[in-house]
Design a protein around this motif. Structure first.
Motif, PDB file in Angstrom:
ATOM      1  N   GLN A 186       0.826  -1.210   0.000  1.00 54.08           N
ATOM      2  CA  GLN A 186       0.000   0.000   0.000  1.00 54.08           C
ATOM      3  C   GLN A 186       0.856   1.253   0.000  1.00 54.08           C
ATOM      4  O   GLN A 186       0.519   2.249  -0.652  1.00 54.08           O
ATOM      5  N   ALA A 187       1.996   1.210   0.718  1.00 53.19           N
ATOM      6  CA  ALA A 187       2.921   2.342   0.704  1.00 53.19           C
ATOM      7  C   ALA A 187       3.503   2.564  -0.688  1.00 53.19           C
ATOM      8  O   ALA A 187       3.692   3.703  -1.130  1.00 53.19           O
ATOM      9  N   MET A 188       3.788   1.463  -1.398  1.00 54.39           N
ATOM     10  CA  MET A 188       4.306   1.581  -2.759  1.00 54.39           C
ATOM     11  C   MET A 188       3.263   2.180  -3.700  1.00 54.39           C
ATOM     12  O   MET A 188       3.593   2.962  -4.609  1.00 54.39           O
ATOM     13  N   VAL A 189       1.995   1.833  -3.477  1.00 54.28           N
ATOM     14  CA  VAL A 189       0.916   2.433  -4.270  1.00 54.28           C
ATOM     15  C   VAL A 189       0.836   3.937  -3.976  1.00 54.28           C
ATOM     16  O   VAL A 189       0.735   4.759  -4.892  1.00 54.28           O
ATOM     17  N   ASP A 190       0.899   4.299  -2.686  1.00 54.05           N
ATOM     18  CA  ASP A 190       0.827   5.712  -2.299  1.00 54.05           C
ATOM     19  C   ASP A 190       1.962   6.526  -2.915  1.00 54.05           C
ATOM     20  O   ASP A 190       1.780   7.704  -3.241  1.00 54.05           O
ATOM     21  N   GLN A 191       3.140   5.904  -3.081  1.00 55.48           N
ATOM     22  CA  GLN A 191       4.301   6.597  -3.647  1.00 55.48           C
ATOM     23  C   GLN A 191       4.305   6.594  -5.177  1.00 55.48           C
ATOM     24  O   GLN A 191       5.206   7.164  -5.797  1.00 55.48           O
ATOM     25  N   GLY A 192       3.328   5.918  -5.780  1.00 53.64           N
ATOM     26  CA  GLY A 192       3.286   5.855  -7.238  1.00 53.64           C
ATOM     27  C   GLY A 192       4.248   4.856  -7.835  1.00 53.64           C
ATOM     28  O   GLY A 192       4.475   4.847  -9.049  1.00 53.64           O
ATOM     29  N   GLU A 193       4.816   3.978  -6.989  1.00 48.78           N
ATOM     30  CA  GLU A 193       5.752   2.959  -7.461  1.00 48.78           C
ATOM     31  C   GLU A 193       5.039   1.737  -8.034  1.00 48.78           C
ATOM     32  O   GLU A 193       5.549   1.075  -8.936  1.00 48.78           O
ATOM     33  N   MET A 194       3.872   1.430  -7.477  1.00 40.88           N
ATOM     34  CA  MET A 194       3.126   0.257  -7.904  1.00 40.88           C
ATOM     35  C   MET A 194       1.643   0.605  -8.032  1.00 40.88           C
ATOM     36  O   MET A 194       1.193   1.631  -7.499  1.00 40.88           O
ATOM     37  N   SER A 195       0.904  -0.247  -8.714  1.00 42.93           N
ATOM     38  CA  SER A 195      -0.530  -0.044  -8.903  1.00 42.93           C
ATOM     39  C   SER A 195      -1.234  -1.383  -8.734  1.00 42.93           C
ATOM     40  O   SER A 195      -0.953  -2.330  -9.477  1.00 42.93           O
ATOM     41  N   GLN A 196      -2.108  -1.478  -7.736  1.00 41.99           N
ATOM     42  CA  GLN A 196      -2.776  -2.755  -7.482  1.00 41.99           C
ATOM     43  C   GLN A 196      -3.917  -2.981  -8.465  1.00 41.99           C
ATOM     44  O   GLN A 196      -4.698  -2.068  -8.758  1.00 41.99           O
ATOM     45  N   ILE A 197      -3.993  -4.212  -8.953  1.00 46.75           N
ATOM     46  CA  ILE A 197      -5.019  -4.590  -9.929  1.00 46.75           C
ATOM     47  C   ILE A 197      -5.947  -5.610  -9.292  1.00 46.75           C
ATOM     48  O   ILE A 197      -5.515  -6.669  -8.845  1.00 46.75           O
ATOM     49  N   LYS A 198      -7.248  -5.268  -9.242  1.00 41.03           N
ATOM     50  CA  LYS A 198      -8.234  -6.112  -8.570  1.00 41.03           C
ATOM     51  C   LYS A 198      -9.293  -6.678  -9.504  1.00 41.03           C
ATOM     52  O   LYS A 198     -10.058  -7.561  -9.104  1.00 41.03           O
ATOM     53  N   ASN A 199      -9.367  -6.172 -10.735  1.00 43.82           N
ATOM     54  CA  ASN A 199     -10.413  -6.642 -11.653  1.00 43.82           C
ATOM     55  C   ASN A 199      -9.976  -6.421 -13.103  1.00 43.82           C
ATOM     56  O   ASN A 199      -8.934  -5.818 -13.373  1.00 43.82           O
ATOM     57  N   TRP A 200     -10.806  -6.919 -14.024  1.00 46.66           N
ATOM     58  CA  TRP A 200     -10.456  -6.834 -15.446  1.00 46.66           C
ATOM     59  C   TRP A 200     -10.332  -5.396 -15.922  1.00 46.66           C
ATOM     60  O   TRP A 200      -9.447  -5.056 -16.716  1.00 46.66           O
ATOM     61  N   LYS A 201     -11.238  -4.518 -15.440  1.00 46.74           N
ATOM     62  CA  LYS A 201     -11.211  -3.121 -15.870  1.00 46.74           C
ATOM     63  C   LYS A 201      -9.882  -2.474 -15.501  1.00 46.74           C
ATOM     64  O   LYS A 201      -9.270  -1.765 -16.314  1.00 46.74           O
ATOM     65  N   GLU A 202      -9.421  -2.722 -14.274  1.00 49.28           N
ATOM     66  CA  GLU A 202      -8.143  -2.153 -13.836  1.00 49.28           C
ATOM     67  C   GLU A 202      -6.974  -2.765 -14.597  1.00 49.28           C
ATOM     68  O   GLU A 202      -5.989  -2.079 -14.902  1.00 49.28           O
ATOM     69  N   HIS A 232       6.948   4.789 -14.408  1.00 45.41           N
ATOM     70  CA  HIS A 232       5.598   4.211 -14.482  1.00 45.41           C
ATOM     71  C   HIS A 232       5.395   3.187 -13.371  1.00 45.41           C
ATOM     72  O   HIS A 232       6.283   2.383 -13.079  1.00 45.41           O
ATOM     73  N   PRO A 233       4.231   3.193 -12.712  1.00 42.22           N
ATOM     74  CA  PRO A 233       3.977   2.192 -11.672  1.00 42.22           C
ATOM     75  C   PRO A 233       3.975   0.772 -12.246  1.00 42.22           C
ATOM     76  O   PRO A 233       3.492   0.540 -13.361  1.00 42.22           O
ATOM     77  N   ILE A 234       4.514  -0.152 -11.469  1.00 36.47           N
ATOM     78  CA  ILE A 234       4.438  -1.576 -11.810  1.00 36.47           C
ATOM     79  C   ILE A 234       3.089  -2.096 -11.336  1.00 36.47           C
ATOM     80  O   ILE A 234       2.725  -1.947 -10.167  1.00 36.47           O
ATOM     81  N   GLY A 235       2.332  -2.706 -12.228  1.00 35.92           N
ATOM     82  CA  GLY A 235       1.051  -3.292 -11.833  1.00 35.92           C
ATOM     83  C   GLY A 235       1.276  -4.581 -11.058  1.00 35.92           C
ATOM     84  O   GLY A 235       2.220  -5.321 -11.339  1.00 35.92           O
ATOM     85  N   PHE A 236       0.422  -4.830 -10.063  1.00 32.24           N
ATOM     86  CA  PHE A 236       0.552  -6.096  -9.325  1.00 32.24           C
ATOM     87  C   PHE A 236      -0.800  -6.683  -8.975  1.00 32.24           C
ATOM     88  O   PHE A 236      -1.740  -5.975  -8.632  1.00 32.24           O
TER      89      PHE A 236
END
Length: 216
Positions: free
Chosen positions: A95-111, A128-132
């Motif tokens: 979550q900290a990595m998401v807040d810093q723009g380092e990563m982006s969490q993917i929870k569904n097809w749209k995302e 660019h954030p790494i999707g995870f």
């Protein structure tokens, strides 16, 4: 070429190995020079900048915390509650990595589709954030099945019921046993929620049983 890495223990490296994964590999390894508290110190191979250099834009990123019963020689936690708490620390790092723009969490097809479009359109991947997609390697930390819904709510989308040795829901690598009743119910609940089954570490008996039960 867009590359997906289907398994990375990022949070474990960040928390247990104390690696700042926002830094280049050269810096991480230099900071570990002379350390011998863990095997392969100074030989890290993955960080977020290095993933971007390799055009790896999406990873299956793990949470992992094993419960070990008395007499089990494997490293791990002495209660499921302790294991759960450890995975929540790992979640906080993501979550900290998401807040810093380092990563982006993917929870569904749209995302997922939005991340792919954004990654492919970016001319400079260095920021660019790494999707995870969040995965749990070994289900021991799920204190009971109510915790599965808690985990789903924060974005857990894949589970490997077992890791190494005997587990609370299933036996894994270097162990052997059928699925227990908890393991079977876990698979049914995962089906209900639309989660992904990671069968990598399931022992042979549990693997074949899981294929009969799991419909996802």
């Amino acid at each position: 070429m867009f590359i997906l890495d289907a398994h990375l223990d990022l949070s474990m490296n960040a928390l247990e190995w104390n690696r700042d994964l926002t830094r280049p590999i050269s810096e991480i390894n230099a900071r570990e020079k002379g350390l011998n508290d863990k095997p392969d110190r100074g030989r890290a191979t993955v960080s977020l900048p290095e993933l971007r250099k390799g055009n790896i834009g999406l990873v299956v990123a793990t949470q992992i915390a094993r419960y070990v019963a008395p007499g089990n020689p494997l490293p791990g936690w002495h209660s499921p509650e302790q294991a759960w708490a450890h995975t929540q620390g790992q979640l906080a790092w993501y979550q900290a990595m998401v807040d810093q723009g380092e990563m982006s969490q993917i929870k569904n097809w749209k995302e997922l589709e939005a991340h792919l479009a954004s990654w492919n359109a970016a001319t400079d991947k260095s920021k660019h954030p790494i999707g995870f997609i969040l995965s749990l390697e070994g289900a021991d930390s799920l204190v009971n099945l109510d915790y599965l819904e808690k985990a789903y709510d924060y974005g857990l989308r894949a589970i490997g019921p077992a890791h190494y040795g005997p587990g609370r829901y299933a036996h894994g690598t270097d162990a052997s046993a059928p699925l227990n009743s908890q393991g079977k119910e876990l698979l049914r609940k995962m089906d209900e929620l639309g989660m992904i089954l990671d069968a990598t570490h399931l022992c042979d008996e549990a693997f074949w049983e899981a294929l009969k039960i799991f419909k996802g």
